[in-house]
Enzyme design. Structure first.
Site, short mmCIF file in Angstrom:
data_model
loop_
_atom_site.label_atom_id
_atom_site.label_comp_id
_atom_site.label_asym_id
_atom_site.label_seq_id
_atom_site.Cartn_x
_atom_site.Cartn_y
_atom_site.Cartn_z
N CYS A 1 34.59 36.74 23.17
CA CYS A 1 34.32 36.73 24.55
C CYS A 1 32.74 36.44 24.91
O CYS A 1 32.04 36.68 24.15
CB CYS A 1 34.60 38.03 25.01
SG CYS A 1 34.43 38.38 26.86
N GLN B 1 32.74 38.06 35.18
CA GLN B 1 31.75 37.89 34.11
C GLN B 1 30.39 37.42 34.61
O GLN B 1 29.37 37.51 33.76
CB GLN B 1 32.32 36.91 32.78
CG GLN B 1 33.38 37.59 32.10
CD GLN B 1 33.79 36.53 31.05
OE1 GLN B 1 34.74 35.86 31.26
NE2 GLN B 1 33.39 36.69 29.96
N HIS C 1 40.48 40.00 32.38
CA HIS C 1 39.19 40.42 32.92
C HIS C 1 39.04 40.64 34.45
O HIS C 1 38.46 41.59 34.92
CB HIS C 1 38.25 39.13 32.77
CG HIS C 1 37.34 38.80 31.30
ND1 HIS C 1 36.25 39.81 31.11
CD2 HIS C 1 37.52 37.83 30.61
CE1 HIS C 1 36.04 39.41 29.88
NE2 HIS C 1 36.63 38.26 29.39
N GLY D 1 36.75 29.76 28.43
CA GLY D 1 37.20 30.43 29.50
C GLY D 1 36.11 31.22 29.94
O GLY D 1 35.31 31.91 29.21
NI NI Z 1 36.22 37.12 27.65
#
Ligand code: NI
Length: 173
Positions: A95, A51, A141, A46
């Site tokens: 993550c 990000q 997020h 994911g």
């Molecule tokens: Ni993450």
């Protein structure tokens, strides 16, 4: 399509609430394609737009595990959690913005999510298992929340110190 750089925690952009996507434009389609390529390359299951430094409510995911199973790349624009199960589930999460650090996080075991797809159409689906964990992690997020925010403060601080060190080492390399 192109690989994008993944931001590493701590970064102020990972703490911001992302803005809704007003319209599915060519730029949004390109972003989604780049994010899928970046996610598969990492590799990860994911990735959320913040990000890669884009503060828009868009995420990609593919939680298909078996090597023999067909991939299921998903793009969720403006995702909203419409329902959560009472039953909870604990997964050891990681993550891409916090490489090689893991921690147990408890979340609803099943969720119903509504979103807009790349054709601008509304979609709704019920997710369970790893998919449920992943979609909740990615929606977090979009709200500036990381999985380490669920951990005990000491553990969170230890991981953050490691990431500060990692970033320093990478900057020097
Ligand atoms: Ni993450």
């Amino acid at each position: 399509m192109a690989l994008r750089d993944i931001l590493i925690h701590p970064d102020p952009r990972l703490k911001k609430v992302a803005a809704p996507v007003p319209e599915v434009t060519a730029e949004i389609r390109r972003l989604a394609g780049d994010m899928l390529e970046t996610m598969y390359d990492a590799p990860g299951i994911g990735l959320a737009a913040p990000q890669v430094g884009v503060l828009s409510r868009l995420l990609v995911m593919d939680c298909v595990k078996g090597e023999a199973d067909p991939a299921r790349p998903m793009v969720l624009i403006n995702p909203e959690i419409a329902w959560v199960s009472e039953a909870m589930n604990v997964y050891e999460e990681g993550c891409l913005s916090i490489p090689e650090q893991y921690g147990d996080v408890e979340r609803p075991a099943e969720v119903v999510v509504r979103w807009t797809d790349l054709d601008g159409k509304g979609q709704e689906e019920r997710f369970a298992g790893l998919w449920a964990t992943c979609v909740q992690h990615e929606i977090d997020h979009l709200n500036g929340k990381l999985f380490i925010d669920y951990l005990k403060p000491l553990r969170r601080q230890m991981i953050t110190r490691r990431m500060v060190k990692l970033k320093r080492e990478r900057a020097r390399a």
